[in-house]
Design an enzyme around this catalytic site. Structure first.
Site, short mmCIF file in Angstrom:
data_model
loop_
_atom_site.label_atom_id
_atom_site.label_comp_id
_atom_site.label_asym_id
_atom_site.label_seq_id
_atom_site.Cartn_x
_atom_site.Cartn_y
_atom_site.Cartn_z
N GLY B 363 -41.64 59.88 60.43
CA GLY B 363 -41.72 61.34 60.43
C GLY B 363 -43.01 61.87 59.80
N GLU B 364 -43.47 63.00 60.31
CA GLU B 364 -44.71 63.64 59.87
C GLU B 364 -45.89 62.66 59.90
OE1 GLU B 364 -44.55 66.47 56.68
OE2 GLU B 364 -42.43 66.81 56.99
#
Lengths: 256, 382
Positions: B363-364
């Site tokens: 994620g990110e």
């Protein structure tokens, strides 16, 4: 209503406790400390009474420098100011000694009510609140489950044994020991934590309070109970053995 | 050089820990199994100040910095990473984009509601064909009658179902590439805006991840967030802060797994003693603890740099995110190993840390993208 609430800092519940050989207290280095949980209920009750009736809440604690943290937590939750009785050797005090110091500090305050937790999670004497009331010469009630304050009087619900409760009435000022579970203590908010930075904590020493105490009781040793196991074979016919077992369950294990 | 936390920071940590123990811990497995996002926690967290840690008090925030923000995410993640993830997306992605690049009117309109928990925020960048590669962005926004009309779809939006406002990136000028993407504020209930499929995930199951869809969705001109064409460039800056929160998420998960494994090793008995007395387990725990501490130090240093304001922290944020994410996976895997057979079943906490941890390397920005970011900084590649 001006309320003094006594808060104690105790070893954290998850702290690994080490006892030096033959010592009368745990090793305090490398463990965390927290606000004594029963005092958290007293603090919450004090804050609720203040919110309802006005006035201020003053948190009083005794102990070494680290115990200021318990006061700061009270300030973060909404107490107006704190009084720290600075005492590196407070652990040598017995409940009477503690109560004398607290009483001397509290006498300097203008208060209507003093609240304490029922007991501390470390020593667990459960006497400080009671002794404090006696030293202040004020009416006192313990194991409080509900407080209704009106017209300078308190109507109090006390928890007795076996699910029984008792209602009592007291005039103000008074000292109360609060039962754990009386309320759901609030969490300190981020804003409260930052606001607490600007609140006053007055520091007093035992000498300044003019309290000299010699302990009336002394802890000789603390230790972890030894686990013991005893196996007994019941002999005889099944019927006889069952009868013996029932006897033991009734009179030794006392589970029947 | 001072590595110590202030009294207030320690108090904050205790508060979040108490809150997580009281309000979250009893429900962790129930929410995970049902993939249920506990919306009832949002106002409670708002009241505490957890939803506006890094924003000024004038917007209802706590006026604190990234160090405090990391403390919050770390402590939430140690109990339930899903909640920490939702709080992170709300704070450092959605709200921060509005705070950093919004007009005063936009800040006044949204931030007080976001910081108080009256409204949850979402942030939508990723698309089916565009993640780290912004050029693949297909969602478009066109000017029509003085308003913007959005068409397209976004994937993997945290809080996608429950959010009251979504910051979404859309192409406004195709031939300008990454300088042709703009950010828009789209409120829940806007005609033509809806949340789509809620993903059924390996971990972080109590955090909502969903599609958000735009079909002739008309938003007023004033909902353009930041300068036209700068939405993607702004997003990269937002992600610098976002990465710190994912690093904190990793540290929290790893610490939670380590604490659970340490506790269990003292209880589980084999061959007449607790398994903590075996050197094989001791070495594992020592390795885990060392990795957690290293990840924590990198993360708090990145947060400290972010708080200094003047320092660029792209490289350090990426390093913290890369390292802490990988540590979360390794340490939670080792925690499962310490638990043995019980690590594999859902009655014990180890397996959930293990499932949740994997998000931290994805994620990110995946670990690989973090390495690209770090290398570009090292080599001065623009």
């Amino acid at each position: 209503m001006n309320i003094v609430v006594c808060v104690k800092q105790v070893p954290a519940k998850d702290a690994p406790l080490a006892i030096p050989e033959g010592a009368a207290w745990i090793r305090e280095t490398d463990i965390g400390f927290e606000l004594n949980e029963p005092d958290g209920y007293a603090l919450e009750e004090a804050l609720r009474l203040k919110e309802k009736h006005g006035g201020e809440v003053v948190a009083v604690s005794m102990g070494p420098e680290r115990s200021k943290q318990a006061i700061k937590e009270a300030l973060a939750k909404g107490a107006e100011r704190g009084v720290h009785i600075s005492d590196d050797k407070f652990y040598e005090l017995d409940p009477l000694g503690s109560a004398r110091c607290l009483a001397a500090a509290i006498k300097r305050e203008k208060f209507d009510l003093v609240l304490t937790g029922l007991q501390s999670d470390d020593h667990g004497f459960g006497q400080t609140g009671v002794l404090l009331a006696e030293l202040l010469g004020l009416p006192h009630a313990t194991i409080i489950m509900q407080i209704d304050a009106a017209d300078g009087r308190l109507k109090l619900k006390r928890e007795l044994e076996a699910g029984w409760f008792q209602w009592v009435e007291l005039p103000l000022p008074a000292v109360l020991s609060i039962q754990s579970g009386i309320n759901k203590p609030r969490y300190a908010t981020l804003k409260g934590i930052m606001a607490a930075k600007k609140k006053e904590i007055a520091t007093l020493t035992r000498a300044e309070l003019g309290v000299t105490v010699s302990p009336t009781q002394r802890i000789e040793r603390i230790y972890v109970p030894k686990k013991t196991k005893k196996t007994e074979i019941l002999t005889g016919t099944a019927k006889e053995a069952a009868a013996k077992l029932v006897e033991k369950l009734k009179h030794e294990a006392r589970v029947l | 050089m001072d590595f110590s936390f202030s009294d207030e920071q320690n108090q904050l940590r205790r508060t979040v820990r108490e809150f997580a123990a009281g309000e979250i811990a009893p429900h962790v497995m129930e929410w995970d199994e049902a993939a249920h996002f506990p919306a009832e926690l949002v106002p409670k967290m708002g009241e505490l100040g957890l939803l506006g840690v890094i924003f000024p008090e004038s917007y209802g925030g706590a006026g604190l910095g990234y160090v405090e923000y990391v403390i919050v995410i770390e402590e939430l993640a140690a109990v339930d990473a899903s909640i920490a993830l939702s709080v992170a997306a709300h704070n450092s992605l959605c709200s921060n984009h509005i705070y950093k690049f919004g007009t005063e009117a936009q800040r006044q309109k949204y931030l007080p509601r976001l910081t108080s928990g009256k409204m949850l925020g979402a942030w939508s960048l990723t698309e089916p064909g565009a993640g780290s590669d912004a050029g693949g962005t297909r969602t478009v926004a066109e000017r029509r009658n003085g308003a913007w009309v959005l068409n397209g779809s976004k994937t993997f939006t945290t809080n996608g179902h429950s959010a009251g406002v979504c910051v979404a990136m859309a192409v406004t000028e195709r031939d300008k590439g990454s300088h042709g993407i703009s950010a828009f504020l789209v409120e829940h209930g806007t005609k033509g805006f809806r949340s789509g499929k809620k993903e059924n995930k390996l971990g972080m199951r109590a955090s909502e991840t969903s599609e958000v869809l735009f079909s002739d969705c008309v938003v007023p001109a004033e909902n353009l967030l930041g300068k036209e064409g700068e939405g993607f460039v702004n997003s990269l800056q937002i992600l610098d802060g976002g990465r710190i929160s994912i690093a904190a998420l990793g540290v929290g998960i790893a610490q939670g797994a380590l604490s659970a494994a340490t506790k269990y090793s003292r209880e589980r008995r084999q061959f007449g003693k607790t398994i903590s007395e075996f050197q094989g387990i001791q070495f594992k725990l020592a390795d885990m603890a060392t990795q957690v501490e290293a990840a924590r130090t990198l993360t708090y240093r990145a947060a400290w740099l972010a708080d200094r304001g003047d320092a660029r922290h792209t490289k350090e944020s990426a390093m913290a995110k890369l390292f802490a994410g990988e540590v979360a996976v390794r340490v939670s895997s080792e925690a499962v190993q310490v638990f043995g057979g019980y690590g594999f079943i859902k009655d014990y906490p180890a397996e959930k840390y293990y499932r949740d941890s994997k998000l931290c390397t994805i994620g990110e920005g995946t670990s690989e993208i973090q390495k690209l970011v770090i290398a570009r900084q090292l080599l001065g590649i623009r």
